[in-house]
Motif scaffolding. Structure first.
Motif, PDB file in Angstrom:
ATOM      1  N   HIS A 119       0.846  -1.198   0.000  1.00 41.33           N
ATOM      2  CA  HIS A 119       0.000   0.000   0.000  1.00 41.33           C
ATOM      3  C   HIS A 119       0.878   1.243   0.000  1.00 41.33           C
ATOM      4  CE1 HIS A 119      -3.524  -2.485   0.802  1.00 41.33           C
ATOM      5  NE2 HIS A 119      -2.779  -3.133   1.683  1.00 41.33           N
ATOM      6  N   ARG A 120       0.523   2.169  -0.873  1.00 39.37           N
ATOM      7  CA  ARG A 120       1.288   3.409  -0.979  1.00 39.37           C
ATOM      8  C   ARG A 120       1.198   4.188   0.321  1.00 39.37           C
ATOM      9  NH1 ARG A 120       1.467   6.625  -6.328  1.00 39.37           N
ATOM     10  NH2 ARG A 120       0.306   4.775  -6.863  1.00 39.37           N
ATOM     11  N   LEU A 121       2.323   4.716   0.757  1.00 37.97           N
ATOM     12  CA  LEU A 121       2.360   5.546   1.951  1.00 37.97           C
ATOM     13  C   LEU A 121       1.499   6.787   1.707  1.00 37.97           C
ATOM     14  CD1 LEU A 121       3.728   5.853   4.747  1.00 37.97           C
ATOM     15  CD2 LEU A 121       5.508   7.161   3.595  1.00 37.97           C
ATOM     16  N   PRO A 122       0.493   7.030   2.547  1.00 32.34           N
ATOM     17  CA  PRO A 122      -0.374   8.197   2.335  1.00 32.34           C
ATOM     18  C   PRO A 122       0.421   9.502   2.338  1.00 32.34           C
ATOM     19  CG  PRO A 122      -1.307   6.730   3.992  1.00 32.34           C
ATOM     20  CD  PRO A 122       0.079   6.245   3.705  1.00 32.34           C
ATOM     21  N   ASP A 123      -0.059  10.475   1.584  1.00 30.62           N
ATOM     22  CA  ASP A 123       0.636  11.748   1.439  1.00 30.62           C
ATOM     23  C   ASP A 123       0.853  12.471   2.772  1.00 30.62           C
ATOM     24  OD1 ASP A 123       0.839  11.403  -1.282  1.00 30.62           O
ATOM     25  OD2 ASP A 123      -0.962  12.572  -1.727  1.00 30.62           O
ATOM     26  N   ASN A 124      -0.053  12.271   3.715  1.00 27.88           N
ATOM     27  CA  ASN A 124       0.087  12.978   4.980  1.00 27.88           C
ATOM     28  C   ASN A 124       1.096  12.317   5.932  1.00 27.88           C
ATOM     29  OD1 ASN A 124      -1.706  10.851   5.236  1.00 27.88           O
ATOM     30  ND2 ASN A 124      -2.947  11.836   6.795  1.00 27.88           N
ATOM     31  N   TYR A 125       1.717  11.219   5.516  1.00 30.37           N
ATOM     32  CA  TYR A 125       2.762  10.567   6.299  1.00 30.37           C
ATOM     33  C   TYR A 125       4.120  10.879   5.692  1.00 30.37           C
ATOM     34  CZ  TYR A 125      -0.166   7.469   9.135  1.00 30.37           C
ATOM     35  OH  TYR A 125      -1.050   6.963  10.036  1.00 30.37           O
TER      36      TYR A 125
END
Length: 136
Positions: A119-125
């Motif tokens: 799963h792609r690391l969310p932008d807010n992380y």
């Protein structure tokens, strides 16, 4: 980690991930190169070289080569390659094509792109934030 061998941000991320893996042997890292399979793409020779090194039995060699590549201040493929000789075959070129196709399918727009368990690391992380979620 989806990476570009010439990306300075990828070099920084590589160093961070290397440190994590050294501290926690349960972690694994898969590297996907965002490189086109043609000689005009400067990323291709580096990606192909590392893929060929990955085919040898002694995985320490590819780890050393990868670390040496990303630690270079001025990326110089010809000089680096002298320290890590390999024999090329068409399998590496095919792998580069498959990795690039996967990047297109997964809509990878920039490097470094980090995926955790697929799963792609969310932008807010930030990648540094994940360290606190890992058990050692």
């Amino acid at each position: 980690m989806v990476t570009n061998p010439y990306c300075s941000h990828c070099s920084n991320i590589h160093a961070l991930l290397k440190d994590w893996i050294e501290r926690n042997p349960n972690l694994q890292l898969r590297i996907v190169f965002a490189a086109l399979n043609h000689e005009q793409d400067p990323r291709m020779p580096v990606a192909r070289h590392l893929m060929m090194l990955n085919n040898i039995t002694d995985k320490q060699v590819v780890e050393n080569a990868l670390n040496a590549w990303y630690l270079q201040d001025n990326k110089n493929y010809k000089e680096w390659a002298k320290s890590y000789p390999t024999i090329f075959n068409d399998n590496a070129s095919e792998q580069i094509s498959k990795q690039y196709e996967w990047c297109q399918m997964a809509e990878i727009k920039a490097t470094s792109t980090i995926l955790v368990d697929g799963h792609r690391l969310p932008d807010n992380y930030q990648l540094q934030d994940i360290r606190y979620l890992l058990t050692e």
